[in-house]
Design an enzyme around this catalytic site. Structure first.
Site, PDB file in Angstrom:
ATOM      1  N   CYS A   9       0.842  -1.186   0.000  1.00  0.00           N
ATOM      2  CA  CYS A   9       0.000   0.000   0.000  1.00  0.00           C
ATOM      3  C   CYS A   9       0.880   1.239   0.000  1.00  0.00           C
ATOM      4  O   CYS A   9       1.799   1.349   0.805  1.00  0.00           O
ATOM      5  CB  CYS A   9      -0.873  -0.042   1.245  1.00  0.00           C
ATOM      6  N   CYS A  10       0.604   2.150  -0.932  1.00  0.00           N
ATOM      7  CA  CYS A  10       1.360   3.410  -0.930  1.00  0.00           C
ATOM      8  C   CYS A  10       0.416   4.561  -1.256  1.00  0.00           C
ATOM      9  O   CYS A  10      -0.779   4.357  -1.387  1.00  0.00           O
ATOM     10  CB  CYS A  10       2.534   3.348  -1.900  1.00  0.00           C
ATOM     11  N   ALA A  11       0.957   5.729  -1.387  1.00  0.00           N
ATOM     12  CA  ALA A  11       0.130   6.912  -1.582  1.00  0.00           C
ATOM     13  C   ALA A  11      -0.763   6.789  -2.825  1.00  0.00           C
ATOM     14  O   ALA A  11      -1.966   6.954  -2.741  1.00  0.00           O
ATOM     15  CB  ALA A  11       0.999   8.163  -1.660  1.00  0.00           C
ATOM     16  N   ALA A  41      -3.538   3.837  -1.035  1.00  0.00           N
ATOM     17  CA  ALA A  41      -4.116   3.836   0.308  1.00  0.00           C
ATOM     18  C   ALA A  41      -5.632   4.011   0.273  1.00  0.00           C
ATOM     19  O   ALA A  41      -6.354   3.391   1.051  1.00  0.00           O
ATOM     20  CB  ALA A  41      -3.473   4.939   1.143  1.00  0.00           C
TER      21      ALA A  41
END
Length: 105
Positions: A9-11, A41
């Site tokens: 999960c990232c921006a 996210a």
């Protein structure tokens, strides 16, 4: 052991896509049955409904979401952690794969 599903999960879901590829390559090399994918996210809730996730690894840039996501999966067996900063910076797929697999055991 069966297939393990690791969600990164990232921006925005973009910065982890190269890392996902490297993790998939490392899993293939080691003969590990793993499904690895990235998501932004904002889509974590949706992905948790669709996928049978064993572990969630957060990109260092979204480490502030750690407690929030841990609360969301508190009543499941899903483990959550932040990707090791050095492994992330070096795009070390094998090391991050290892981290995800350790979490899900």
């Amino acid at each position: 052991m069966g297939e393990k599903t690791i969600m990164l999960c990232c921006a925005a879901g973009m910065s982890t896509s190269m890392l996902v590829k490297r993790m998939q390559d490392a899993a293939k090399e080691k003969g590990i049955d793993a499904r690895i994918f990235a998501c932004p996210a904002a889509e974590v809730d949706e992905k948790l409904k669709q996928e049978n996730v064993n572990s969630i690894l957060l990109g260092p840039q979204v480490r502030y979401l750690l407690d929030n996501i841990k609360k969301k999966v508190a009543d499941t067996s899903i483990k959550v952690d932040v990707i090791d900063m050095q492994a992330y910076g070096m795009m070390n797929g094998a090391k991050v794969l290892e981290q995800g697999l350790k979490l899900s055991n």
